[in-house]
Design a protein around this motif. Sequence first.
Motif, PDB file in Angstrom:
ATOM      1  N   GLU A  68      -5.913  12.371   3.776  1.00 43.10           N
ATOM      2  CA  GLU A  68      -6.982  12.353   3.149  1.00 43.10           C
ATOM      3  C   GLU A  68      -7.242  13.764   2.450  1.00 43.10           C
ATOM      4  O   GLU A  68      -8.005  13.420   1.270  1.00 43.10           O
ATOM      5  N   ASN A  79       0.822  -1.281  -0.063  1.00 40.60           N
ATOM      6  CA  ASN A  79       0.124   0.177  -0.034  1.00 40.60           C
ATOM      7  C   ASN A  79       1.081   1.206   0.192  1.00 40.60           C
ATOM      8  O   ASN A  79       1.929   1.455   0.691  1.00 40.60           O
ATOM      9  N   SER A  84       0.129   5.181   0.708  1.00 41.64           N
ATOM     10  CA  SER A  84      -1.006   6.089   1.460  1.00 41.64           C
ATOM     11  C   SER A  84      -0.473   7.436   1.404  1.00 41.64           C
ATOM     12  O   SER A  84       0.653   7.659   1.343  1.00 41.64           O
ATOM     13  N   LYS A 130      -6.079  12.981  -1.118  1.00 46.53           N
ATOM     14  CA  LYS A 130      -7.151  12.295  -1.785  1.00 46.53           C
ATOM     15  C   LYS A 130      -8.250  12.856  -2.418  1.00 46.53           C
ATOM     16  O   LYS A 130      -8.577  12.499  -3.339  1.00 46.53           O
TER      17      LYS A 130
END
Length: 378
Positions: free
Chosen positions: A226, A221, A223, A229
């Motif tokens: 947020e 993954n 990442s 994103k």
Amino acid sequence: MSLFDEIKNKLSHEFIDIIEWLDTSNDTIVHRFERYQNEIKNNAKLIVREGQSAVFVNEGQLADVFKPGTYTLNTKNLPILTTLKGWKYGFDSPFKAEVYFVNTRLFTDEKWGTKNPFMLSDERFGLVEIRAFGTYSFRINDPGKFVVDVVGTDGNFTNYEINEHLKSLIVTRFTDTVGEANLPIELYAANTSELSETCQVVMQPEFGRVGIELEKFYIENVSMPEELKKEIFEYSRLDKLDMTKLSQFKAAKAMEAAAKNEGGTAGAGMGMGMGFVLAQQMGNMMSQPGTQQPFGGQPQQATAPPPMPTQVVYHYAVNGQQLGPVTFDKLKELFASRTINRDSLIWKQGMANWAALKDIEELKVFLGGSTPPPLPTA
């Protein structure tokens, strides 16, 4: 310990003439075979099982390495040690050497990850922070080099001791590889397989320097925050949408919602607005030549339609070279494929000079929207 106990211990170990290691753990990589004063009897049996190698070290110097099999230890089977010891005609008495059994099986499902987020520079979003984690598997492919360079005199070298070093090496090489890849930030999560293979190729020489083979490397993954994103999702939607159709769709939905509220002020206002629009359209139709009908009821002959508008074409610059002309749609494809960007120079008929794409009004839609012109002054 009394003198007799020491003699008893010495004699009991001298009669041991089988050298072997039965691995009872899952994390031991190297085990040193212990015996009294490191003495090995002449013609002793050495048993090396599958998934093992036996490394003989003489006074800190690598001697012989044995692969799986059963051996009788003498000058024929110990050529390097025989040379180091200076045995010209064989030997009959016990000899001294350290024996290390190396576990050569595949160590799987080892974890790695970035303890802290690292920075990447993206052309559209600037500096961003990302994290990554995954697994890897390795095996010892050069037992002699591994024992001399890594293990040293450690009598029981475990998986944990080498993993900390390998994790630091992996994170360092991973961040370097990802930074040099210079991919759009949203493509890292979508291309983990390709990134994993690339990182494995880059890391393998580092592992090989200490006798380790990086068998597999996986990125599970990648990442990011947020907030980033959400920006990426919004940008991807805008990049795929036809802004004209989107505006028409929103206007239609607004009129539909207002029409449902027939008794309210919004519904009345919307109805009046639609009436004005329809009246204006009917007025335009009646004022156009060929659309009026005489009293006799016979329609006049319609006039010819106006000529088709010419399509605007653009020239663009890449690496100091002038390319084009291309249509608006083709220019949009070039921007989506990153052939050009917001700062690329663009020119079309009627422009006095070249200008950056971001400064041309109709091309601002490529950036996710356009800025409306200022309101007219009274």
